[in-house]
Design an enzyme around this catalytic site. Structure first.
Site, short mmCIF file in Angstrom:
data_model
loop_
_atom_site.label_atom_id
_atom_site.label_comp_id
_atom_site.label_asym_id
_atom_site.label_seq_id
_atom_site.Cartn_x
_atom_site.Cartn_y
_atom_site.Cartn_z
N LEU A 222 12.18 35.83 -6.63
CA LEU A 222 12.79 37.25 -6.75
C LEU A 222 11.75 38.48 -6.79
CD1 LEU A 222 15.53 36.77 -9.58
CD2 LEU A 222 15.88 36.84 -7.19
N ALA B 84 0.23 35.08 11.87
CA ALA B 84 -0.69 33.88 11.56
C ALA B 84 -0.21 32.99 10.51
CB ALA B 84 -1.97 34.37 11.41
N TYR C 1 1.07 38.28 8.95
CA TYR C 1 2.43 37.53 8.78
C TYR C 1 2.36 36.52 9.97
CZ TYR C 1 7.27 36.73 9.54
OH TYR C 1 8.52 36.20 9.87
N ASN D 162 16.24 39.33 13.33
CA ASN D 162 17.63 39.50 12.71
C ASN D 162 18.02 40.68 12.58
OD1 ASN D 162 18.21 36.34 11.42
ND2 ASN D 162 17.22 36.68 13.10
N LYS E 291 2.77 32.48 9.08
CA LYS E 291 3.86 31.50 9.75
C LYS E 291 3.63 30.54 10.73
CE LYS E 291 7.75 31.79 8.80
NZ LYS E 291 8.42 31.35 7.75
N LYS F 225 12.64 47.24 7.20
CA LYS F 225 12.55 46.61 8.55
C LYS F 225 13.41 47.67 9.41
CE LYS F 225 10.91 42.61 7.12
NZ LYS F 225 11.53 41.63 6.54
N THR G 145 9.74 31.99 12.97
CA THR G 145 9.67 33.33 13.80
C THR G 145 9.34 33.07 15.18
OG1 THR G 145 8.98 35.45 13.91
CG2 THR G 145 7.74 34.17 12.74
N ASP G 146 9.77 33.76 16.05
CA ASP G 146 9.15 33.86 17.20
C ASP G 146 7.78 34.58 17.52
OD1 ASP G 146 10.01 36.28 17.21
OD2 ASP G 146 11.14 36.72 18.79
N GLU G 147 7.48 35.61 16.50
CA GLU G 147 6.16 36.20 16.28
C GLU G 147 4.89 35.13 16.34
OE1 GLU G 147 6.02 39.82 13.78
OE2 GLU G 147 8.30 39.67 13.63
N TYR H 151 7.48 53.98 15.75
CA TYR H 151 5.86 53.83 16.09
C TYR H 151 5.69 53.80 17.54
CZ TYR H 151 6.01 51.57 11.34
OH TYR H 151 6.03 51.30 10.15
P1 NAD Z 1 13.09 38.39 3.18
O1 NAD Z 1 11.69 38.73 2.91
O2 NAD Z 1 14.22 39.27 3.16
O3 NAD Z 1 13.42 37.44 2.11
C1 NAD Z 1 12.61 36.53 1.55
C2 NAD Z 1 12.99 35.92 0.27
O4 NAD Z 1 11.75 34.83 -0.14
C3 NAD Z 1 13.09 36.62 -1.02
O5 NAD Z 1 14.34 36.33 -1.51
C4 NAD Z 1 11.88 36.50 -1.84
O6 NAD Z 1 12.13 36.71 -3.09
C5 NAD Z 1 11.67 34.99 -1.58
N1 NAD Z 1 10.29 34.62 -1.88
C6 NAD Z 1 9.15 35.38 -1.59
N2 NAD Z 1 8.11 34.56 -1.90
C7 NAD Z 1 8.38 33.42 -2.78
C8 NAD Z 1 7.89 32.28 -3.27
N3 NAD Z 1 6.54 32.32 -3.56
N4 NAD Z 1 8.62 31.43 -4.01
C9 NAD Z 1 10.10 31.76 -3.90
N5 NAD Z 1 10.68 32.68 -2.98
C10 NAD Z 1 9.95 33.62 -2.70
O7 NAD Z 1 13.01 37.38 4.39
P2 NAD Z 1 13.85 37.16 5.60
O8 NAD Z 1 13.82 38.46 6.41
O9 NAD Z 1 15.26 36.73 5.07
O10 NAD Z 1 13.39 36.07 6.11
C11 NAD Z 1 13.63 34.44 5.87
C12 NAD Z 1 12.79 33.66 6.50
O11 NAD Z 1 13.02 33.73 7.94
C13 NAD Z 1 11.25 33.90 6.54
O12 NAD Z 1 10.41 32.65 6.60
C14 NAD Z 1 10.89 34.65 7.82
O13 NAD Z 1 9.68 34.38 8.34
C15 NAD Z 1 11.97 34.03 8.75
N6 NAD Z 1 12.50 34.75 10.01
C16 NAD Z 1 13.01 36.30 9.84
C17 NAD Z 1 13.30 36.85 10.76
C18 NAD Z 1 13.79 38.19 10.56
O14 NAD Z 1 14.21 38.98 11.44
N7 NAD Z 1 14.03 38.78 9.30
C19 NAD Z 1 13.32 36.27 12.09
C20 NAD Z 1 12.76 34.95 12.23
C21 NAD Z 1 12.40 34.13 11.17
P1 TYD Z 2 10.45 45.35 12.10
O1 TYD Z 2 11.64 45.34 11.76
O2 TYD Z 2 9.31 45.63 11.22
O3 TYD Z 2 10.24 43.97 12.68
P2 TYD Z 2 8.87 43.19 13.65
O4 TYD Z 2 7.81 44.13 13.63
O5 TYD Z 2 8.70 42.01 12.56
O6 TYD Z 2 9.55 42.89 14.85
O7 TYD Z 2 9.86 46.20 13.34
C1 TYD Z 2 10.67 46.07 14.64
C2 TYD Z 2 10.11 47.16 15.58
O8 TYD Z 2 10.54 48.32 15.22
C3 TYD Z 2 8.58 46.94 15.91
O9 TYD Z 2 8.12 47.15 17.21
C4 TYD Z 2 8.06 48.21 15.15
C5 TYD Z 2 9.05 49.10 14.97
N1 TYD Z 2 9.21 49.89 13.73
C6 TYD Z 2 9.18 51.40 13.98
O10 TYD Z 2 9.07 51.87 15.18
N2 TYD Z 2 9.41 52.17 12.78
C7 TYD Z 2 9.61 51.56 11.59
O11 TYD Z 2 9.56 52.30 10.64
C8 TYD Z 2 9.69 50.00 11.44
C9 TYD Z 2 9.84 49.33 10.23
C10 TYD Z 2 9.44 49.36 12.79
#
Ligand code: NAD
Ligand code: TYD
Length: 362
Positions: A39, A160, A158, A188, A162, A197, A133-135, A215
């Site tokens: 949390l 690095a 981030y 996502n 992952k 995000k 992630t694809d990053e 940005y």
């Molecule tokens: P998020 O930041 O919304 O959620 C992360 C969750 O992990 C939170 O509920 C947080 O409380 C919990 N958490 C953080 N540190 C913790 C710890 N030490 N112990 C237990 N719980 C902990 O993240 P998300 O966007 O839901 O991403 C989930 C996973 O999917 C991540 O591993 C991320 O790298 C991967 N991912 C995300 C995306 C995206 O677009 N969001 C895309 C590809 C992969």
């Molecule tokens: P983000 O949602 O942070 O995902 P990621 O960087 O992990 O792909 O950002 C998506 C894209 O949007 C990225 O190119 C950065 C840009 N961005 C903005 O232009 N303004 C913003 O306020 C944020 C958060 C992201």
């Protein structure tokens, strides 16, 4: 699969995954989900309010840190865990630039801790699925796609961290023969995403008539996937994926950021015009990405032909319908929005003002 530990189940994708799983046909009466979450500011139990009561007995929440060896050991044994689906992570690139420590701790050390505990109980284990992630592949130029064999080249703390966790999972597969799979997914979007995000931040700012910080010139490209499609892909891999393999998941939906932001403005103008009748596109403000996002990756794009051919997975939601659903969801859930905004709003306020933000990722 009987007792499935889901780490980070109170975050964006984790909570959507739990909701997806509880109603999936393969999720049988004798299966249990044990949601383990620290949390942090990004984790909210309220994101599961609609399902946590309804599936009492099949859904259990445990407040714990994946880095805490003792607590995690107790959870593995008390709940007779046989499957892990590992989402828990620090996930925001901007924060990783300002305070990378928590990213190294949770994403690398936390994953390592889980892998060690899993390995020690390998004989009773069904699967460790690692969500990534694809990053990790770094940045693409104008052409090409990331495939499962693209060399890793992460740019931010981030990505690095992952990448490091992916390498640990592979090393544990190779060295200790643990049954594990990995998925690397593109960006996502959908319900319950913390509004730091791009998409939820822009939806909420635009709704309220606030500035929309894009940005650079907004020309960077991301490959967008509706979160439910990602959840379906993970569940397919967990059920039918080959142990030891990695699968790329993507949306076949490349968009420049500026186009995404303009779409959000136009949909909101139709749904809820501003009182001034001003078009929301006028709220767009181009900000220096060298300050807020140094090392900003230019383009991500996923080749998901492996999961498509081997497991029959492909995205189902179109970006247009997915974005409309997402915008409607944020408008319909003001209570959730104000709750999560209170948690770390100060970080975002100061970040966008270019001031030193407080530490939140702890
Ligand atoms: P998020 O930041 O919304 O959620 C992360 C969750 O992990 C939170 O509920 C947080 O409380 C919990 N958490 C953080 N540190 C913790 C710890 N030490 N112990 C237990 N719980 C902990 O993240 P998300 O966007 O839901 O991403 C989930 C996973 O999917 C991540 O591993 C991320 O790298 C991967 N991912 C995300 C995306 C995206 O677009 N969001 C895309 C590809 C992969
Ligand atoms: P983000 O949602 O942070 O995902 P990621 O960087 O992990 O792909 O950002 C998506 C894209 O949007 C990225 O190119 C950065 C840009 N961005 C903005 O232009 N303004 C913003 O306020 C944020 C958060 C992201």
């Amino acid at each position: 699969m009987k007792n499935i530990m889901i780490t980070g189940g109170c975050g964006f994708i984790g909570s959507n995954f739990i909701r997806y799983l509880l109603t999936a046909p393969e999720f049988k009466q004798d299966m249990r989900i044990i949601n383990v979450d620290k949390l942090t500011y990004a984790g909210n139990q309220e994101s599961l309010d609609d399902v946590s009561g309804a599936f009492n007995g099949q859904y259990i929440f445990v407040h714990a840190d994946i880095c805490d060896r003792q607590s995690m050991e107790t959870i593995f044994d008390k709940f007779e865990i046989d499957t892990v689906c590992h989402f828990a992570a620090e996930s925001h690139v901007d924060r990783s630039i300002v305070e990378p420590d928590a990213f190294v701790q949770t994403n690398i050390m936390g994953t390592f801790n889980l892998l060690n505990l899993f390995r020690a109980r390998k004989d009773r284990m069904f699967l460790f699925h690692h969500v990534s992630t694809d990053e990790v592949f770094g940045s693409l130029g104008k052409y090409g796609h990331f495939s499962e064999t693209t060399p890793y080249n992460p740019s931010s703390p981030y990505s690095a961290s992952k990448a490091s966790s992916d390498h640990l999972v592979r090393a544990f597969i190779h060295t200790y023969a643990i049954p594990a799979t990995i998925s690397n997914c593109s960006n996502n979007y959908g319900p319950y995403q913390y509004p730091e995000k791009l998409i939820p931040l822009m939806i909420l700012n635009a709704f309220e008539g606030k500035n929309l910080p894009v940005y650079g010139k907004g020309l960077n490209i991301r490959d967008w996937l509706y979160v439910k499609d990602h959840c379906r892909g993970i569940w397919e891999i967990m059920n039918r994926g080959i142990r030891g393999e990695t699968y790329n998941i993507g949306g076949d939906c490349e968009k420049q950021n500026i186009d995404v932001v303009c779409m959000i403005c136009d949909i909101l103008d139709k749904m809820e015009p501003l009182k001034s009748d001003r078009p929301r596109r006028e709220l767009i403000e181009f900000v220096d990405d060298k300050k807020l996002r140094p090392g900003h990756d230019f383009r991500y794009a996923i080749d998901f032909s492996k999961i498509q051919v081997e497991l029959g997975w492909a995205p189902e939601e179109s970006f247009e319908t997915g974005l409309e659903k997402t915008i409607q969801w944020y408008l319909d859930h003001p209570k959730w929005v104000s709750l999560v905004q209170k948690k770390c709003g100060e970080w975002l306020r100061r970040h966008y003002k270019g001031e030193e933000p407080p530490r939140c990722c702890t």
